[in-house]
Design a protein around this motif. Sequence first.
Motif, PDB file in Angstrom:
ATOM      1  N   THR A   6     -19.192  32.387   5.076  1.00 17.24           N
ATOM      2  CA  THR A   6     -19.768  32.171   6.416  1.00 17.24           C
ATOM      3  C   THR A   6     -18.908  32.886   7.455  1.00 17.24           C
ATOM      4  OG1 THR A   6     -18.447  30.193   6.879  1.00 17.24           O
ATOM      5  CG2 THR A   6     -20.567  29.835   5.783  1.00 17.24           C
ATOM      6  N   GLY A   7     -19.517  33.208   8.587  1.00 16.82           N
ATOM      7  CA  GLY A   7     -18.764  33.833   9.682  1.00 16.82           C
ATOM      8  C   GLY A   7     -19.461  33.581  11.001  1.00 16.82           C
ATOM      9  N   SER A   8     -18.731  33.744  12.085  1.00 18.24           N
ATOM     10  CA  SER A   8     -19.370  33.605  13.403  1.00 18.24           C
ATOM     11  C   SER A   8     -18.585  34.416  14.420  1.00 18.24           C
ATOM     12  CB  SER A   8     -19.457  32.138  13.833  1.00 18.24           C
ATOM     13  OG  SER A   8     -18.180  31.563  13.891  1.00 18.24           O
ATOM     14  N   ALA A   9     -19.211  34.659  15.554  1.00 21.32           N
ATOM     15  CA  ALA A   9     -18.543  35.394  16.634  1.00 21.32           C
ATOM     16  C   ALA A   9     -19.107  34.914  17.962  1.00 21.32           C
ATOM     17  CB  ALA A   9     -18.786  36.892  16.477  1.00 21.32           C
ATOM     18  N   LEU A  10     -18.202  34.763  18.926  1.00 16.52           N
ATOM     19  CA  LEU A  10     -18.608  34.264  20.250  1.00 16.52           C
ATOM     20  C   LEU A  10     -18.100  35.194  21.337  1.00 16.52           C
ATOM     21  CD1 LEU A  10     -17.554  30.531  19.718  1.00 16.52           C
ATOM     22  CD2 LEU A  10     -19.891  31.417  19.716  1.00 16.52           C
ATOM     23  N   PRO A  11     -18.830  35.302  22.437  1.00 20.07           N
ATOM     24  CA  PRO A  11     -18.300  36.078  23.568  1.00 20.07           C
ATOM     25  C   PRO A  11     -17.052  35.405  24.124  1.00 20.07           C
ATOM     26  CG  PRO A  11     -20.623  35.481  23.900  1.00 20.07           C
ATOM     27  CD  PRO A  11     -20.147  34.706  22.732  1.00 20.07           C
ATOM     28  N   GLU A  12     -16.191  36.196  24.746  1.00 16.78           N
ATOM     29  CA  GLU A  12     -14.945  35.625  25.285  1.00 16.78           C
ATOM     30  C   GLU A  12     -15.190  34.783  26.532  1.00 16.78           C
ATOM     31  OE1 GLU A  12     -11.842  38.474  25.925  1.00 16.78           O
ATOM     32  OE2 GLU A  12     -11.902  39.062  23.811  1.00 16.78           O
ATOM     33  N   GLN A  13     -16.178  35.199  27.330  1.00 18.48           N
ATOM     34  CA  GLN A  13     -16.395  34.578  28.642  1.00 18.48           C
ATOM     35  C   GLN A  13     -16.888  33.121  28.524  1.00 18.48           C
ATOM     36  OE1 GLN A  13     -16.104  36.243  31.654  1.00 18.48           O
ATOM     37  NE2 GLN A  13     -16.987  34.693  32.985  1.00 18.48           N
ATOM     38  N   ALA A  49     -25.291  43.340  19.258  1.00 16.46           N
ATOM     39  CA  ALA A  49     -24.985  43.980  17.967  1.00 16.46           C
ATOM     40  C   ALA A  49     -23.501  43.800  17.618  1.00 16.46           C
ATOM     41  CB  ALA A  49     -25.331  45.470  18.025  1.00 16.46           C
ATOM     42  N   GLY A  50     -22.643  43.920  18.626  1.00 13.19           N
ATOM     43  CA  GLY A  50     -21.204  43.738  18.399  1.00 13.19           C
ATOM     44  C   GLY A  50     -20.905  42.345  17.861  1.00 13.19           C
ATOM     45  N   LEU A  51     -21.528  41.334  18.456  1.00 16.14           N
ATOM     46  CA  LEU A  51     -21.334  39.949  17.991  1.00 16.14           C
ATOM     47  C   LEU A  51     -21.865  39.784  16.568  1.00 16.14           C
ATOM     48  CD1 LEU A  51     -22.488  37.527  20.857  1.00 16.14           C
ATOM     49  CD2 LEU A  51     -20.151  38.013  20.127  1.00 16.14           C
ATOM     50  N   ALA A  52     -23.056  40.349  16.341  1.00 20.73           N
ATOM     51  CA  ALA A  52     -23.708  40.217  15.027  1.00 20.73           C
ATOM     52  C   ALA A  52     -22.849  40.858  13.935  1.00 20.73           C
ATOM     53  CB  ALA A  52     -25.086  40.875  15.074  1.00 20.73           C
ATOM     54  N   ILE A  53     -22.303  42.021  14.233  1.00 22.36           N
ATOM     55  CA  ILE A  53     -21.500  42.741  13.236  1.00 22.36           C
ATOM     56  C   ILE A  53     -20.199  41.971  12.954  1.00 22.36           C
ATOM     57  CG2 ILE A  53     -20.184  44.893  12.837  1.00 22.36           C
ATOM     58  CD1 ILE A  53     -22.483  46.276  14.558  1.00 22.36           C
ATOM     59  N   GLU A  54     -19.605  41.443  14.012  1.00 19.72           N
ATOM     60  CA  GLU A  54     -18.361  40.667  13.841  1.00 19.72           C
ATOM     61  C   GLU A  54     -18.620  39.439  12.957  1.00 19.72           C
ATOM     62  OE1 GLU A  54     -16.515  40.159  17.706  1.00 19.72           O
ATOM     63  OE2 GLU A  54     -15.267  38.547  16.881  1.00 19.72           O
ATOM     64  N   ALA A  55     -19.695  38.736  13.228  1.00 17.08           N
ATOM     65  CA  ALA A  55     -20.030  37.543  12.422  1.00 17.08           C
ATOM     66  C   ALA A  55     -20.294  37.955  10.979  1.00 17.08           C
ATOM     67  CB  ALA A  55     -21.251  36.834  13.015  1.00 17.08           C
ATOM     68  N   ALA A  56     -21.026  39.063  10.804  1.00 16.49           N
ATOM     69  CA  ALA A  56     -21.356  39.544   9.449  1.00 16.49           C
ATOM     70  C   ALA A  56     -20.080  39.906   8.687  1.00 16.49           C
ATOM     71  CB  ALA A  56     -22.266  40.768   9.553  1.00 16.49           C
ATOM     72  N   GLN A  57     -19.178  40.617   9.364  1.00 19.16           N
ATOM     73  CA  GLN A  57     -17.936  41.036   8.684  1.00 19.16           C
ATOM     74  C   GLN A  57     -17.105  39.826   8.270  1.00 19.16           C
ATOM     75  OE1 GLN A  57     -16.685  43.742  11.754  1.00 19.16           O
ATOM     76  NE2 GLN A  57     -17.238  45.555  10.559  1.00 19.16           N
ATOM     77  N   ARG A  58     -17.080  38.812   9.125  1.00 21.84           N
ATOM     78  CA  ARG A  58     -16.304  37.602   8.770  1.00 21.84           C
ATOM     79  C   ARG A  58     -16.913  36.907   7.556  1.00 21.84           C
ATOM     80  NH1 ARG A  58     -15.005  35.760  14.899  1.00 21.84           N
ATOM     81  NH2 ARG A  58     -13.353  37.268  15.181  1.00 21.84           N
ATOM     82  N   ALA A  59     -18.253  36.846   7.523  1.00 16.65           N
ATOM     83  CA  ALA A  59     -18.915  36.185   6.384  1.00 16.65           C
ATOM     84  C   ALA A  59     -18.670  36.978   5.097  1.00 16.65           C
ATOM     85  CB  ALA A  59     -20.412  36.058   6.660  1.00 16.65           C
ATOM     86  N   ILE A  91     -26.732  46.198  12.565  1.00 19.59           N
ATOM     87  CA  ILE A  91     -25.793  45.507  11.660  1.00 19.59           C
ATOM     88  C   ILE A  91     -25.524  46.407  10.457  1.00 19.59           C
ATOM     89  CG2 ILE A  91     -25.414  43.446  10.233  1.00 19.59           C
ATOM     90  CD1 ILE A  91     -27.356  41.957  12.173  1.00 19.59           C
ATOM     91  N   ALA A  92     -26.605  47.011   9.928  1.00 13.73           N
ATOM     92  CA  ALA A  92     -26.451  47.927   8.782  1.00 13.73           C
ATOM     93  C   ALA A  92     -25.463  49.042   9.143  1.00 13.73           C
ATOM     94  CB  ALA A  92     -27.811  48.511   8.401  1.00 13.73           C
ATOM     95  N   GLY A  93     -25.645  49.622  10.327  1.00 18.54           N
ATOM     96  CA  GLY A  93     -24.748  50.700  10.772  1.00 18.54           C
ATOM     97  C   GLY A  93     -23.313  50.199  10.902  1.00 18.54           C
ATOM     98  N   GLY A  94     -23.165  48.990  11.431  1.00 18.84           N
ATOM     99  CA  GLY A  94     -21.829  48.432  11.691  1.00 18.84           C
ATOM    100  C   GLY A  94     -21.049  48.118  10.438  1.00 18.84           C
ATOM    101  N   ILE A  95     -21.752  47.749   9.368  1.00 21.24           N
ATOM    102  CA  ILE A  95     -21.013  47.383   8.138  1.00 21.24           C
ATOM    103  C   ILE A  95     -21.101  48.493   7.088  1.00 21.24           C
ATOM    104  CG2 ILE A  95     -21.302  44.887   8.536  1.00 21.24           C
ATOM    105  CD1 ILE A  95     -23.361  44.944   6.153  1.00 21.24           C
ATOM    106  N   GLY A  96     -21.780  49.586   7.430  1.00 21.71           N
ATOM    107  CA  GLY A  96     -21.875  50.707   6.487  1.00 21.71           C
ATOM    108  C   GLY A  96     -22.800  50.417   5.325  1.00 21.71           C
ATOM    109  N   TYR A  97     -23.964  49.864   5.623  1.00 18.48           N
ATOM    110  CA  TYR A  97     -24.940  49.457   4.600  1.00 18.48           C
ATOM    111  C   TYR A  97     -26.176  50.332   4.721  1.00 18.48           C
ATOM    112  CZ  TYR A  97     -28.744  46.350   2.920  1.00 18.48           C
ATOM    113  OH  TYR A  97     -29.843  45.821   2.310  1.00 18.48           O
ATOM    114  N   GLY A  98     -26.760  50.712   3.582  1.00 19.07           N
ATOM    115  CA  GLY A  98     -27.911  51.615   3.649  1.00 19.07           C
ATOM    116  C   GLY A  98     -29.188  51.072   3.036  1.00 19.07           C
ATOM    117  N   GLY A  99     -29.225  49.786   2.744  1.00 22.78           N
ATOM    118  CA  GLY A  99     -30.416  49.220   2.085  1.00 22.78           C
ATOM    119  C   GLY A  99     -31.430  48.630   3.056  1.00 22.78           C
ATOM    120  N   GLN A 100     -32.265  47.752   2.525  1.00 19.04           N
ATOM    121  CA  GLN A 100     -33.365  47.149   3.278  1.00 19.04           C
ATOM    122  C   GLN A 100     -32.860  46.160   4.345  1.00 19.04           C
ATOM    123  OE1 GLN A 100     -36.341  46.741   4.290  1.00 19.04           O
ATOM    124  NE2 GLN A 100     -37.470  45.060   3.352  1.00 19.04           N
TER     125      GLN A 100
END
Length: 317
Positions: A6-13, A49-59, A91-100
Amino acid sequence: MKIIGTGSALPEQVVTNEELTKFLDTSDEWIVSHTGIQERRILKEGTVAGLAIEAAQRAMEAAGVAAEDIDLILCSNVVSDFVTPALGCFIAGGIGYGGQTLDVNGACTGFIKALDIADSYFAAGKAKRILVVAAEKPTYLADWTDRATCVLFGDGAGAVVLERTKESGCLATHLATQFNADFLNMPTPPTNCPFTQNKGREGYMYMNGQEVYRFAVSSCVKDLTLVAKKAGLALSEIDWFLLHQANQRILNAAQMRLKQPGEKFPGNIGRLGNTSSACIPILLDEMTRDGRLKEGQIVAFSAFGAGLTHGAAILRI
Ligand code: ACO
């Protein structure tokens, strides 16, 4: 299927209720007593997208998997940085994924819809690992002159990596739509097409809070009762009820009607407000990381939102 990270990401503000009183006729006392919300995070700089990628990378890090181990990205999102491409592509671009990639706009019910789709992919043998990401910026949709809605929302992202297992940990799901666009909606933005007239409301979210409240409590109680029955479980056998974090009073009312102890209904609405479909995976990540969620436990999820969509799922962790 099973959650393996699992992973998550939150804005700083961080925006407190007190800060809202500078431009809205409201008070910390009203917001806390009517919603349970004390503060929320707002995406001031950066992107969804930045938040989504951060959460994805943590998971993915928690699951110990790389992009090439993933067979599908399922993304739950209402509004992102672009209308197109869809957030799943970023998200695909952010994690270097090329699938569906597959994007679901299921409003606040989106994460449960994604779980249900993932379970079907696994059952059909079409995937071994699926990355589910729910990333939302409802503060962009809200009308910041409408004190009854804007105080409710916050931004954030949550993600899970799911893996196919011999015996699925997904014990039951139920999803439904009771079409009604009057109680909760947001029209598309204006166009400059000379052949089209812009009709209807201004382009902000409209919500009839009392109707949504009634719908939320009743659908949540019905859906959870139904999935427990489908899974062959008594409500008392469920360890945790992870509900969409829309309003603390909705959570309390559902808990009372289900006649289950309050400790089984964890929440983060006080700190984060309503982050739409990201609420549940963010909570799931917090509970995994602080050790509250333990292997073998049974968790019920329930959410409701624009559509009106609603649904529930039961997973063995
Ligand atoms: N501060 C001060 N006063 C307020 C505020 C505020 N932020 N908001 C509303 N009020 C006032 C109203 O103007 C009204 O005043 P009036 O009596 O002078 O007309 C009074 O408070 C009562 O208003 P209600 O709308 O009746 O307040 P209610 O107790 O119903 O609470 C709320 C409003 C919090 C929106 C509640 O209806 C609710 O939580 N509904 C569900 C919302 C929800 O779950 N939405 C999300 C689901 S879908 C998704 O997640 C996108």
